[in-house]
Design an enzyme around this catalytic site. Structure first.
Site, PDB file in Angstrom:
ATOM      1  CD  GLU A  12      -2.773   0.462   2.600  1.00  0.00           C
ATOM      2  OE1 GLU A  12      -2.531  -0.477   3.382  1.00  0.00           O
ATOM      3  OE2 GLU A  12      -3.486   1.415   2.888  1.00  0.00           O
ATOM      4  N   GLY A  78     -10.960  -6.185   9.094  1.00  0.00           N
ATOM      5  CA  GLY A  78     -12.042  -7.157   8.984  1.00  0.00           C
ATOM      6  C   GLY A  78     -13.366  -6.454   9.251  1.00  0.00           C
ATOM      7  CG  MET A 192      -4.491  -6.595  14.340  1.00  0.00           C
ATOM      8  SD  MET A 192      -3.456  -7.946  13.742  1.00  0.00           S
ATOM      9  CE  MET A 192      -2.519  -8.342  15.196  1.00  0.00           C
ATOM     10  CD  GLU A 193      -2.000  -2.402  12.792  1.00  0.00           C
ATOM     11  OE1 GLU A 193      -3.069  -2.149  12.194  1.00  0.00           O
ATOM     12  OE2 GLU A 193      -1.425  -3.496  12.700  1.00  0.00           O
ATOM     13  CG  ASP A 216     -10.678 -10.112   6.895  1.00  0.00           C
ATOM     14  OD1 ASP A 216     -11.236 -10.238   7.985  1.00  0.00           O
ATOM     15  OD2 ASP A 216      -9.641  -9.423   6.755  1.00  0.00           O
TER      16      ASP A 216
HETATM   17  N1  ADE Z   1      -6.805  -6.687   9.380  1.00  0.00           N
HETATM   18  C1  ADE Z   1      -7.450  -7.145   8.289  1.00  0.00           C
HETATM   19  N2  ADE Z   1      -8.314  -8.109   8.606  1.00  0.00           N
HETATM   20  C2  ADE Z   1      -8.212  -8.286   9.951  1.00  0.00           C
HETATM   21  C3  ADE Z   1      -8.827  -9.146  10.868  1.00  0.00           C
HETATM   22  N3  ADE Z   1      -9.713 -10.044  10.460  1.00  0.00           N
HETATM   23  N4  ADE Z   1      -8.466  -9.050  12.177  1.00  0.00           N
HETATM   24  C4  ADE Z   1      -7.553  -8.147  12.570  1.00  0.00           C
HETATM   25  N5  ADE Z   1      -6.934  -7.320  11.738  1.00  0.00           N
HETATM   26  C5  ADE Z   1      -7.260  -7.372  10.442  1.00  0.00           C
END
Ligand code: ADE
Length: 252
Positions: A12, A78, A192-193, A216
């Protein structure tokens, strides 16, 4: 008035880096920072690294060593909210840490000694990002969605939940969502950030905005075709939206 553009993924970041004139590479804290100009604006590009602690360090260095005056984050997430599907974009209104629990000392999700569970994004910067997403994604057109059989992307504005966990189990995702809802929080996406970046920006009084492309649905298929998705969808989206964002900010 330097703008930091933090990306979660190297693929990216690559497209963004190509836009910089006179890029200068600076190493700090094991991270590579790219300083340069984008349509006349001073910018610093950096990868957040993965997880809340790493992202907090990256943000702290941006503020302390590069004196950035605003922070923009792009990445993938996600989708956990109703109607938030793969290929959509979520612009963050606020962040929460879904894995923070100091109960019974503090209410669940509350960040101890801050008296709050959520950190708001800057409303002005976020409104610009939302507009940039609407304009930028209209331009990337149907090509990407058709090639991956996705519907046209919707752009959502809402709460994003962060934690040190890649969520790839529908039972985990729905429990997380139910627990957050029980505490009055309605998450749209999980990553996650972001909450760590939001907290550091709050500490320094630096405006922050973030967008995440939904890669996802946080289920068992969450890891499938991840890199294909990033290359074919998330990276072009990030480039289109950030280009538009820079254009809006420079008044062109
Ligand atoms: N980043 C992209 N998809 C994720 C997920 N399912 N869980 C945590 N971080 C993500």
């Amino acid at each position: 008035m330097t703008l930091a553009i933090m990306s979660a993924l190297l693929d990216e970041q690559r497209g963004l880096l190509e836009q910089l004139t006179n890029p200068q590479r600076v190493r700090r804290a094991g991270r590579t920072f790219w300083c340069g100009q984008w349509v006349g604006q001073e910018v610093v590009l950096v990868l957040s690294k993965v997880g809340k602690v790493a992202a907090a360090t990256t943000t702290t260095v941006l503020v302390e060593a590069f004196d950035v005056k605003s922070v923009l984050f792009t990445g993938v997430a996600g989708g956990v909210g109703a109607g938030v599907k793969v290929g959509d974009v979520v612009v963050a209104e606020a962040f929460i840490q879904h894995d923070l629990n100091s109960a019974p000392l503090f209410p669940r999700y509350e960040v101890p000694l801050y008296g709050r569970a959520t950190f708001d994004c800057d409303p002005v910067l976020s409104a610009q990002l939302l507009e940039a997403a609407q304009l930028g994604l209209a331009n990337v057109g149907d090509h990407f969605h058709r090639s991956l059989l996705l519907e046209a992307p919707r752009i959502h504005l809402g709460l994003i939940a962060s934690g040190d966990q890649f969520v790839c189990d529908p039972a985990v995702a729905s429990l997380m969502r139910a627990d957050l809802q029980a505490a009055g929080h309605e998450p749209m996406a999980v990553e996650m950030e972001g909450a760590a970046v939001a907290q550091v920006c709050h500490d320094y009084g630096v405006p922050f905005a973030a967008m995440r492309t939904i890669s996802d649905r946080a289920d068992v298929q969450a890891h499938l075709d991840f890199s294909a998705f990033v290359n074919q969808v998330a990276s072009p989206y990030a480039l289109a939206v950030v280009s538009q964002f820079i254009k809006l900010r420079s008044g062109r």
